[in-house]
Motif scaffolding. Sequence first.
Motif, mmCIF file in Angstrom:
data_model
loop_
_atom_site.group_PDB
_atom_site.id
_atom_site.type_symbol
_atom_site.label_atom_id
_atom_site.label_comp_id
_atom_site.label_asym_id
_atom_site.label_seq_id
_atom_site.Cartn_x
_atom_site.Cartn_y
_atom_site.Cartn_z
ATOM 1 N N SER A 16 0.542 -2.493 -16.307
ATOM 2 C CA SER A 16 1.653 -3.147 -15.979
ATOM 3 C C SER A 16 2.669 -3.651 -16.822
ATOM 4 O O SER A 16 3.763 -3.688 -16.482
ATOM 5 N N ALA A 17 2.310 -4.082 -18.008
ATOM 6 C CA ALA A 17 2.935 -4.488 -19.102
ATOM 7 C C ALA A 17 3.929 -3.139 -19.513
ATOM 8 O O ALA A 17 5.236 -3.337 -19.711
ATOM 9 N N ALA A 18 3.362 -2.099 -19.617
ATOM 10 C CA ALA A 18 4.201 -0.632 -20.048
ATOM 11 C C ALA A 18 5.075 -0.345 -19.253
ATOM 12 O O ALA A 18 6.065 -0.154 -19.381
ATOM 13 N N GLN A 19 4.852 -0.554 -17.880
ATOM 14 C CA GLN A 19 5.735 -0.445 -16.688
ATOM 15 C C GLN A 19 7.001 -1.061 -16.815
ATOM 16 O O GLN A 19 7.927 -0.844 -16.581
ATOM 17 N N ALA A 20 6.579 -2.610 -16.935
ATOM 18 C CA ALA A 20 7.776 -3.416 -16.969
ATOM 19 C C ALA A 20 8.679 -2.983 -18.137
ATOM 20 O O ALA A 20 9.894 -3.295 -18.169
ATOM 21 N N GLN A 21 8.069 -2.857 -19.373
ATOM 22 C CA GLN A 21 8.966 -2.442 -20.585
ATOM 23 C C GLN A 21 9.757 -1.114 -20.347
ATOM 24 O O GLN A 21 10.591 -1.036 -21.112
ATOM 25 N N SER A 22 9.227 -0.164 -19.615
ATOM 26 C CA SER A 22 9.865 1.072 -19.541
ATOM 27 C C SER A 22 10.814 1.171 -18.421
ATOM 28 O O SER A 22 11.544 2.172 -18.337
ATOM 29 N N GLY A 23 11.044 -0.134 -17.840
ATOM 30 C CA GLY A 23 12.177 -0.120 -16.762
ATOM 31 C C GLY A 23 11.550 0.422 -15.267
ATOM 32 O O GLY A 23 12.437 0.628 -14.430
ATOM 33 N N ARG A 24 10.624 1.003 -15.301
ATOM 34 C CA ARG A 24 10.006 1.159 -14.084
ATOM 35 C C ARG A 24 9.735 -0.106 -13.168
ATOM 36 O O ARG A 24 9.870 -1.182 -13.516
ATOM 37 N N PRO A 25 9.861 0.353 -11.450
ATOM 38 C CA PRO A 25 9.916 -0.533 -10.769
ATOM 39 C C PRO A 25 8.655 -1.556 -11.087
ATOM 40 O O PRO A 25 7.593 -1.051 -11.517
ATOM 41 N N ASP A 26 8.818 -2.725 -10.654
ATOM 42 C CA ASP A 26 7.934 -3.824 -11.010
ATOM 43 C C ASP A 26 6.646 -3.288 -10.475
ATOM 44 O O ASP A 26 6.424 -2.731 -9.193
ATOM 45 N N PRO A 27 5.409 -3.717 -11.079
ATOM 46 C CA PRO A 27 4.110 -3.428 -10.127
ATOM 47 C C PRO A 27 4.101 -3.922 -8.830
ATOM 48 O O PRO A 27 2.964 -3.448 -8.141
ATOM 49 N N GLY A 28 4.860 -4.698 -8.537
ATOM 50 C CA GLY A 28 4.821 -4.964 -7.049
ATOM 51 C C GLY A 28 4.992 -3.933 -5.992
ATOM 52 O O GLY A 28 5.124 -3.948 -4.903
ATOM 53 N N CYS A 29 5.793 -2.892 -6.715
ATOM 54 C CA CYS A 29 6.055 -1.786 -5.964
ATOM 55 C C CYS A 29 5.075 -0.461 -6.000
ATOM 56 O O CYS A 29 5.150 0.354 -5.428
ATOM 57 N N GLY A 30 4.020 -0.822 -6.661
ATOM 58 C CA GLY A 30 2.723 0.373 -6.799
ATOM 59 C C GLY A 30 2.414 0.830 -5.720
ATOM 60 O O GLY A 30 2.262 1.988 -5.643
ATOM 61 N N ARG A 31 2.148 -0.118 -4.837
ATOM 62 C CA ARG A 31 1.489 0.351 -3.552
ATOM 63 C C ARG A 31 2.412 1.389 -2.732
ATOM 64 O O ARG A 31 2.207 2.235 -2.530
ATOM 65 N N ASP A 32 3.839 0.821 -2.792
ATOM 66 C CA ASP A 32 4.842 1.505 -1.946
ATOM 67 C C ASP A 32 4.995 2.770 -2.631
ATOM 68 O O ASP A 32 5.340 3.806 -2.074
ATOM 69 N N VAL A 33 5.120 2.804 -3.865
ATOM 70 C CA VAL A 33 5.236 4.028 -4.694
ATOM 71 C C VAL A 33 3.933 5.224 -4.214
ATOM 72 O O VAL A 33 4.373 6.181 -3.983
ATOM 73 N N SER A 34 2.650 4.813 -4.394
ATOM 74 C CA SER A 34 1.769 5.459 -3.878
ATOM 75 C C SER A 34 1.852 5.821 -2.574
ATOM 76 O O SER A 34 1.390 6.936 -2.107
ATOM 77 N N ARG A 38 4.403 9.456 -3.357
ATOM 78 C CA ARG A 38 3.318 10.094 -4.411
ATOM 79 C C ARG A 38 3.871 11.497 -4.863
ATOM 80 O O ARG A 38 3.531 11.946 -6.102
ATOM 81 N N ALA A 39 4.506 12.256 -3.974
ATOM 82 C CA ALA A 39 4.780 13.574 -4.317
ATOM 83 C C ALA A 39 5.833 13.624 -5.659
ATOM 84 O O ALA A 39 6.081 14.820 -6.194
ATOM 85 N N VAL A 40 6.559 12.498 -5.941
ATOM 86 C CA VAL A 40 7.536 12.666 -7.091
ATOM 87 C C VAL A 40 6.917 11.672 -8.172
ATOM 88 O O VAL A 40 7.782 11.575 -9.180
ATOM 89 N N MET A 41 5.838 11.037 -8.218
ATOM 90 C CA MET A 41 5.512 10.068 -9.223
ATOM 91 C C MET A 41 5.504 10.663 -10.510
ATOM 92 O O MET A 41 5.859 10.107 -11.674
ATOM 93 N N ASP A 42 5.470 12.102 -10.593
ATOM 94 C CA ASP A 42 5.518 12.487 -11.926
ATOM 95 C C ASP A 42 6.991 13.066 -12.525
ATOM 96 O O ASP A 42 7.020 13.731 -13.504
ATOM 97 N N GLN A 43 7.945 12.870 -11.736
ATOM 98 C CA GLN A 43 9.307 13.313 -12.035
ATOM 99 C C GLN A 43 10.005 12.313 -12.609
ATOM 100 O O GLN A 43 11.237 12.634 -12.734
ATOM 101 N N GLY A 44 9.566 11.073 -12.891
ATOM 102 C CA GLY A 44 10.453 10.282 -13.486
ATOM 103 C C GLY A 44 11.088 8.994 -12.758
ATOM 104 O O GLY A 44 10.879 9.069 -11.644
ATOM 105 N N ASP A 45 11.239 8.001 -13.565
ATOM 106 C CA ASP A 45 11.706 6.798 -12.882
ATOM 107 C C ASP A 45 12.810 6.793 -11.999
ATOM 108 O O ASP A 45 12.821 6.196 -10.944
ATOM 109 N N GLY A 46 14.088 7.487 -12.257
ATOM 110 C CA GLY A 46 15.059 7.725 -11.348
ATOM 111 C C GLY A 46 14.672 8.247 -10.187
ATOM 112 O O GLY A 46 15.268 7.918 -9.236
#
Length: 72
Positions: A16-34, A38-46
């Motif tokens: 969670s700390a690494a995600q926050a520092q990397s500029g990724r969406p807040d862990p509050g979006c983790g479930r939504d991202v999943s 899911r199909a684009v999770m490995d393609q970068g933050d943008g």
Amino acid sequence: MLKSVVTLAAMLLLVSAAQAQSGRPDPGCGRDVSRFCRAVMDQGDGVILACLQKNRARLSKACAKVLTDNGQ
């Protein structure tokens, strides 16, 4: 077993700390991202951010708030 639980909890906090520092969406979006990205999770933050924006109407209130609070 308790040691495993403590280790897992510590790892989740670090992620969670690494995600926050990397500029990724807040862990509050983790479930939504999943759920929606899911199909684009490995393609970068943008790409993940674009996917979340594309699915904005379907996002949880918490994730929509994170995006709004961060100017997205």
